[in-house]
Every structure is written in C-alpha cells, then in structure tokens.
Design an enzyme around this catalytic site. Structure first.
Site, PDB file in Angstrom:
ATOM      1  N   LYS A   1       9.990  -4.078   1.666  1.00  0.00           N
ATOM      2  CA  LYS A   1       8.986  -4.159   0.591  1.00  0.00           C
ATOM      3  C   LYS A   1       9.014  -2.859  -0.205  1.00  0.00           C
ATOM      4  CE  LYS A   1       5.930  -6.731   3.524  1.00  0.00           C
ATOM      5  NZ  LYS A   1       4.722  -6.564   4.371  1.00  0.00           N
TER       6      LYS A   1
ATOM      7  N   CYS B   1       0.816  -1.222   0.000  1.00  0.00           N
ATOM      8  CA  CYS B   1       0.000   0.000   0.000  1.00  0.00           C
ATOM      9  C   CYS B   1       0.852   1.277   0.000  1.00  0.00           C
ATOM     10  CB  CYS B   1      -0.943  -0.001   1.190  1.00  0.00           C
ATOM     11  SG  CYS B   1      -0.200  -0.627   2.700  1.00  0.00           S
TER      12      CYS B   1
ATOM     13  N   HIS C   1      -2.804   6.299   4.535  1.00  0.00           N
ATOM     14  CA  HIS C   1      -1.369   6.372   4.819  1.00  0.00           C
ATOM     15  C   HIS C   1      -0.844   7.733   4.371  1.00  0.00           C
ATOM     16  CE1 HIS C   1      -1.443   2.270   5.834  1.00  0.00           C
ATOM     17  NE2 HIS C   1      -0.773   1.733   4.843  1.00  0.00           N
TER      18      HIS C   1
END
Ligand code: A2P
Length: 348
Positions: free
Chosen positions: A220, A129, A249
C-alpha cells in the site's frame, strides 16, 4: 449556502469516533450527522455535538438524503455500500483500501494533490495512514529538490488495527505484569493463521503477506506513494512494523533527492513553512517528535533530519503523526472541507 447531511459509517470504531470529533470541529456547514455501524450496534446511542443520536444499521437505504458519506468500517463494507451511497447521490470518502488503486478514484492528501478531487466520480479514497504522513512531510521537499528514492521503516501504533486490538494489547500488558498467562488472537493480522502478542514486543508484519515477501501494508505504501505523487519512476521500498503504542505512527525515512543544492538546513527551512508540518528538530535540547506527544494533533511532526554519511543526495528523518487523526479521520474530513471549498459537492 447549502448545508450538508453527513453519514459516518463505522461510527463506533477507532477511526469513526475520531471522524465524528473532527466533524464536530469542522468548518463544513453541517445540517445533520447520521451515525451508522453494524446491526450489532443499531439502536445504541452516541453523543454527537451535544445531542444523543441513535446508531443505525448500515443499509443501502440509510444513504437516502446523504450528501457526504465517510466510510471506515473495513474494505468489505465499503465495497458493499459505497456504490449504493453514490447511487443515491452521496460523495463517498473511503478510509479503507478498497478503492485506493482504482484509476477512476482520486487518492488524496489535501496538502499534496487537492486538484485530483476535480476528477472524482463519486468515490474518493483516503490513503493508508502511514502513506499520508510521509506524503505531507516529503512533498514539500520533492517540490523543491525532486525525489529519486524513498526507503521507509514504520513503527505503527496498535489503534490502526482497531479498538479490539488496543484492548488486547492492554490486557496482555496487565497479564504479563501480573505473571499471568496471556492470549494473542488479533495481531499481526486478524485474518492470518498465527498470532503474536504485541505487548512488550515488536511485530514485523502488518496485514497479510503478498508478493515478493512484502506485506499488503508495505505494498500500500509503495503503490499509493506513486499514485499520490503521480510519479511511477520514484524508487520506494517499505518495511512496516507494529509497535506497542496506542496511537501515533512513527517512521524512519531515508530519501535521495535529485538536486545537489539541497542541504539539511534548506530542508528544515522548507518544512518549517510547509502546510500541515511541524518541525521538531533540535538535538541540542533533545527536541524530536514522539507518538505520545503527537496524539490528538492534526499535524505531521518531523525531526532528526540528517545527511547520509555516504550517499551524496541522501537524507534521513523521523516522521510522526497520529494515525487516527491525520492518518485517517482528519484527512477524510479535510477532503470533505476541500470538496466544499472547491464547489465540488453537488447541491441537492
Ligand atoms: P460495530 O461497532 O457495530 O461492530 P474498529 O476499526 O475500531 O474495529 O471499528 C470497526 C467499525 O466498523 C465499527 O464501527 C463497526 O461497527 C463497523 N462495522 C463492522 N462491521 C460492519 C458491517 N458489516 N456494517 C457496518 N459497519 C460495520
């Protein structure tokens, strides 16, 4: 034109429920949506497109007749069932990290690298994400000016850790406000030994710790950026932090561009017309993105664009997006729409 039967694996989860919402509003020709979860939920009902559907257990046979399967039930579920779905002729769009770095699996943000879909062999990975929203904002800048370096610090919402983590945060908040004892059992990572409260707190750990003092979440972001941008030379380091926000976020991002002709105004202009981006940048009227305002929206919001005071080609910015929407469910459904428009879903 063929119509698709689509399975959502993890349909009861934080991301799965949003995937269903995105499918309900999608331009895809959909014949049927099949909702799959664990044995615990099998037999329960959910409303999908105005119809009451029964949740089924995720088994290999559940993928018979499925054209596209969207997975968001954790990496081990994807590892176990994605190959079974592909064996039965489905294209899998996987929201977990299980296949992202597999060289045979395209890792796709539709605004950035849709062409990577052409090489798919059944599984397509949805990036992390935090990576997705950063790619949407930075790729248009990289296209014009090149990119040498990224340093990112994230402020990540609790819904990224699932529905149970959000519930725990709310309970902690209530208990703290009542001066009652509180418990922490999930964050920073359900799989780690120690747990900290997230309410009225900030945790500089997302996922488990891995090599060189970075967490898996940080690895990641660093590895996926290189893969999506097809650039192993780009310098990138990430610090991922969990904050007591339900959804959305935020990221403080520093970049160094290659081309010296860049400027704050030119970057704003590029972002103003970039696909999937909404520029919200006016300090004079206190316009900048916040996670609460981004909630439920598909766009990636960018503001606070500034020149670094010391580094010639350095710029800072603030990037916000709903982690459950563009960071997960919408990016997955958008990949499905792209596969369809590019003629990459096989007719059965
Ligand atoms: P269930 O509700 O039946 O447990 P979240 O990310 O919000 O925690 O949601 C996780 C999702 O993954 C839920 O839909 C959950 O279903 C699903 N899930 C968890 N374990 C399995 C499993 N073994 N097989 C299929 N789905 C699973």
């Amino acid at each position: 034109m063929s119509k698709y039967t689509i399975a959502v694996v993890g349909a009861t989860g934080a991301v799965g429920t949003k995937m269903i919402e995105m499918l309900e509003n999608s331009t895809l020709p959909i014949r049927k949506i099949k909702i799959l979860a664990s044995k615990r939920s099998a037999g329960k009902k959910m409303m999908v497109n105005g119809l009451e559907l029964m949740i089924e257990e995720t088994t290999p046979e559940a993928f018979d007749g499925i054209d596209i399967a969207l997975f968001s039930a954790g990496g081990s579920v994807s590892q176990q069932f994605a190959p079974e779905a592909v064996k039965r002729g489905a294209i899998v769009i996987d929201n977990t990290s299980a296949y992202r770095m597999d060289p045979t699996v395209p890792l796709v943000v539709p605004e950035v690298n849709p062409e990577a879909l052409r090489g798919h062999a059944g599984i397509i990975a949805n990036p992390n994400c935090s990576t997705i929203q950063m790619m949407v904002a930075l790729e248009p800048i990289r296209k014009k000016y090149g990119l040498n370096r990224i340093i990112v610090s994230t402020y990540q919402a609790v819904s990224g850790a699932g529905i149970a983590a959000v519930k725990e945060m709310k309970e902690q908040a209530q208990q703290m406000l009542n001066d009652e004892p509180y418990e922490a059992n999930i964050l920073p990572s359900a799989g780690d030994k120690k747990h900290y409260p997230i309410s009225f707190n900030v945790l500089p750990q997302i996922d488990l710790f891995a090599e060189e003092g970075y967490t898996f979440e940080e690895w990641k972001m660093m590895n996926e950026t290189k893969k999506i941008m097809s650039d192993n030379e780009i310098k990138i380091s990430a610090t991922c932090v969990r904050v007591p926000v339900v959804s959305g976020h935020s990221e403080s991002v520093y970049i160094e561009v290659k081309d010296e002709s860049a400027s704050v105004n030119a970057i704003k202009e590029i972002l103003q017309s970039a696909s999937g981006v909404e520029l919200q940048d006016d300090p004079s009227t206190q316009i900048y993105p916040t996670p609460l305002e981004a909630e439920g929206k598909k766009e990636t919001f960018v503001g606070r664009i500034r020149k670094d005071r010391d580094i010639k080609n350095g710029y800072h910015m603030w990037i916000v997006s709903d982690n459950l929407i563009k960071g997960a469910a919408w990016n997955s459904v958008q990949i499905a729409e792209k596969l369809h428009s590019m003629g990459l879903v096989k007719d059965k």
